[in-house]
Structure formats: C-alpha cells, structure tokens
Design a protein around this motif. Structure first.
Motif, short mmCIF file in Angstrom:
data_model
loop_
_atom_site.label_atom_id
_atom_site.label_comp_id
_atom_site.label_asym_id
_atom_site.label_seq_id
_atom_site.Cartn_x
_atom_site.Cartn_y
_atom_site.Cartn_z
N ARG A 128 -40.97 13.45 -10.05
CA ARG A 128 -41.97 13.69 -11.09
C ARG A 128 -43.16 14.50 -10.53
NH1 ARG A 128 -44.62 9.59 -12.70
NH2 ARG A 128 -44.98 10.29 -14.83
N PRO A 129 -42.91 15.69 -10.01
CA PRO A 129 -44.01 16.47 -9.43
C PRO A 129 -45.03 16.89 -10.48
CG PRO A 129 -42.06 17.82 -9.65
CD PRO A 129 -41.64 16.42 -9.99
N LYS A 130 -46.30 16.90 -10.06
CA LYS A 130 -47.40 17.40 -10.88
C LYS A 130 -47.45 16.72 -12.24
CE LYS A 130 -48.93 19.09 -7.81
NZ LYS A 130 -50.25 18.70 -7.35
N SER A 131 -47.40 15.40 -12.24
CA SER A 131 -47.37 14.65 -13.51
C SER A 131 -48.62 14.86 -14.34
CB SER A 131 -47.15 13.16 -13.23
OG SER A 131 -48.18 12.65 -12.41
N ARG A 132 -49.75 15.19 -13.69
CA ARG A 132 -50.98 15.38 -14.45
C ARG A 132 -51.01 16.71 -15.21
NH1 ARG A 132 -55.78 13.86 -10.39
NH2 ARG A 132 -54.23 14.33 -8.78
N LEU A 133 -49.97 17.51 -15.04
CA LEU A 133 -49.83 18.73 -15.84
C LEU A 133 -48.89 18.52 -17.03
CD1 LEU A 133 -49.50 21.43 -13.01
CD2 LEU A 133 -51.51 20.93 -14.41
N SER A 134 -48.57 17.26 -17.33
CA SER A 134 -47.59 16.97 -18.39
C SER A 134 -48.06 17.40 -19.78
CB SER A 134 -47.25 15.49 -18.40
OG SER A 134 -48.41 14.70 -18.61
N ASP A 135 -49.37 17.57 -19.96
CA ASP A 135 -49.87 18.01 -21.27
C ASP A 135 -49.54 19.48 -21.55
OD1 ASP A 135 -50.85 15.53 -21.81
OD2 ASP A 135 -52.94 16.01 -21.32
N SER A 147 -43.48 21.02 -19.35
CA SER A 147 -42.39 20.06 -19.45
C SER A 147 -41.99 19.60 -18.04
CB SER A 147 -41.19 20.71 -20.13
OG SER A 147 -40.59 21.67 -19.27
N PRO A 148 -41.21 18.53 -17.92
CA PRO A 148 -40.76 18.09 -16.59
C PRO A 148 -40.07 19.20 -15.80
CG PRO A 148 -40.35 16.36 -18.17
CD PRO A 148 -40.81 17.55 -18.97
N ASP A 149 -39.17 19.95 -16.43
CA ASP A 149 -38.49 21.03 -15.72
C ASP A 149 -39.46 22.13 -15.31
OD1 ASP A 149 -36.07 19.75 -15.92
OD2 ASP A 149 -35.34 20.96 -17.60
N GLU A 150 -40.43 22.41 -16.16
CA GLU A 150 -41.43 23.43 -15.83
C GLU A 150 -42.31 22.96 -14.69
OE1 GLU A 150 -42.15 25.77 -20.06
OE2 GLU A 150 -43.19 23.87 -19.70
N ALA A 189 -41.48 20.98 -12.29
CA ALA A 189 -40.68 21.08 -11.07
C ALA A 189 -40.61 22.53 -10.58
CB ALA A 189 -39.27 20.54 -11.30
N ALA A 190 -40.43 23.47 -11.50
CA ALA A 190 -40.35 24.88 -11.13
C ALA A 190 -41.69 25.39 -10.61
CB ALA A 190 -39.89 25.71 -12.32
N PHE A 191 -42.76 25.00 -11.26
CA PHE A 191 -44.09 25.45 -10.82
C PHE A 191 -44.44 24.84 -9.47
CE2 PHE A 191 -48.85 24.93 -11.21
CZ PHE A 191 -49.14 26.25 -10.91
N ALA A 192 -44.13 23.56 -9.28
CA ALA A 192 -44.39 22.92 -7.98
C ALA A 192 -43.61 23.62 -6.87
CB ALA A 192 -44.03 21.44 -8.05
N ARG A 193 -42.38 23.99 -7.17
CA ARG A 193 -41.57 24.69 -6.17
C ARG A 193 -42.16 26.06 -5.86
NH1 ARG A 193 -36.48 24.99 -3.63
NH2 ARG A 193 -36.77 26.77 -2.22
N ALA A 194 -42.69 26.76 -6.87
CA ALA A 194 -43.32 28.06 -6.63
C ALA A 194 -44.52 27.91 -5.71
CB ALA A 194 -43.73 28.70 -7.95
#
Length: 215
Positions: free
Chosen positions: A11-18, A21-24, A26-31
């Motif tokens: 659940r990376p970057k959960s505070r960006l959930s607003d 999306s979860p997949d996004e 994950a992709a942004f955290a990986r970037a």
C-alpha cells in the motif's frame, strides 16, 4: 558508500489515495524510487533497496517486512558488524528515502561529503521528519516516530556522535500528501514529474497558492 533506500511495496503512498488509485500510487512510488536510485548512483553511492516485499530493480534488494525503524536499524547493525571497525574508522553508510522525487546527484553529493566529515550528517524533512542521513558511528540507531529529526539529534548526543545538519530543499521535500505533488511538477525533471504530467496533473495558481489539478 553504501546507501540504503527503504521502499514500501505494501500500500505505497496511502496518503495520496484521494488523488491516485492503488495501481497509480504503486506506479508513482516506483517512479520516485527509480529517480532516487539514479541520483544515488550518479552521486557515487552504491544503493541497496530495503523493501517490504520483492521489487524488480537493478540494485540489490533486501526484503524486510518489519516497520521502518526496525528494518533500518537491522540494516545499520548489519553494516557495522560486517565492517567490524572502530568508532574512529567505521565506513559510513547512508539512508535515503525512496520518495525524495526532487533529489539530485548534487544534493546527495553534499550530504555524502558532510557525512565523511562527521559522525552523523542529516537532511531534515519538512515537519521534523528525517529524509536522508549518513552515519559512521556504529552505535547510532534510528527512531522514525514523531519529530524524528529532533529525536535523532538526541540519539546522536546520547551515543557521543558528532552531528551536522545538511540544509537542502531538494532532500527536505518528501512526497506524502497531494499538496506535495506541486513541488514535483515545479522542480522535478525526471520520471516522477513525467509520470504526473502524463497522468494529467498540472499546476493551478488560480487561487493564489500554487496547487495541482488533474485534467
């Protein structure tokens, strides 16, 4: 210099959930992780990713699913035990967070240089957090709860470690909240900034203070 880069695959970057999306997320955290790894390598560091789960990257990966403090302290202990050096001659090791989307080789080089001249050199984050540090004192350990920068200054004093703060806007900007995305769009030039733009994010100054909108 060995550089430990903690990274959460759960659940990376959960505070960006607003805004993502979860997949996004994950992709942004990986970037952001890839940007940090590139900057570390360009600054002469040898990165190892300390991840909560498997992650496909070129540098070595150590999987440790414990909370951040316990995982980083285990990594520090392993480094200094393997080094088997005295306080005066221990090889320094750095810890650089994976969400420093504005980190550059020049900013990290300043931190690494400071870490070669003192026992603990630390780049504080906004709000009292700890975003990156270099340590050569084998007794120093971390505590990431609360205002960790202040806690780490006290821990350094308790173990007799000389401490230096490294003031860096780029290393001081970690990306946790939606408002932080504006900093990435303003100052970022690598994968994380590109990912946001391709996902439709743009700057919005219509209300005075610069914010982000998704087109």
């Amino acid at each position: 210099m060995e550089v430990i880069v903690p990274f959460s695959t759960d659940r990376p970057k959960s505070r960006l959930s607003d805004v993502l999306s979860p997949d996004e997320r994950a992709a942004f955290a990986r970037a952001m992780l890839d940007d940090v790894l590139d900057a570390v390598a360009a600054a002469g560091g040898e990165p190892t990713v300390l991840a909560t789960g498997a992650v496909d990257v070129d540098p070595p990966v150590t999987v440790d699913d414990r909370p951040l403090t316990a995982a980083v302290n285990a990594a520090l202990g392993g480094h200094f035990e393997a080094d088997a050096a005295s306080v005066a001659s221990a090889e320094p090791v750095a810890v650089v967070m994976a969400d420093l989307a504005l980190a550059t080789p020049a900013a990290l080089d300043r931190l690494f240089a400071a870490g070669r001249d003192t026992d603990v050199a630390m780049a504080p984050g906004r709000g009292g957090g700890t975003n990156a540090f270099v340590v050569s004192h084998p007794e120093f350990r971390v505590d990431y709860h609360g205002a960790s920068y202040l806690d780490h200054r006290e821990i350094a004093a308790e173990v007799g470690a000389a401490f230096a703060a490294v003031d860096s806007r780029r290393l001081g900007t970690d990306v946790d909240e939606p408002a932080d995305l504006a900093e990435v769009l303003i100052h970022g030039e690598e994968r994380a900034a590109t990912w946001l733009r391709e996902a439709g994010f743009a700057l919005d100054a219509s209300e005075g203070r610069v914010a982000v909108v998704r087109e």
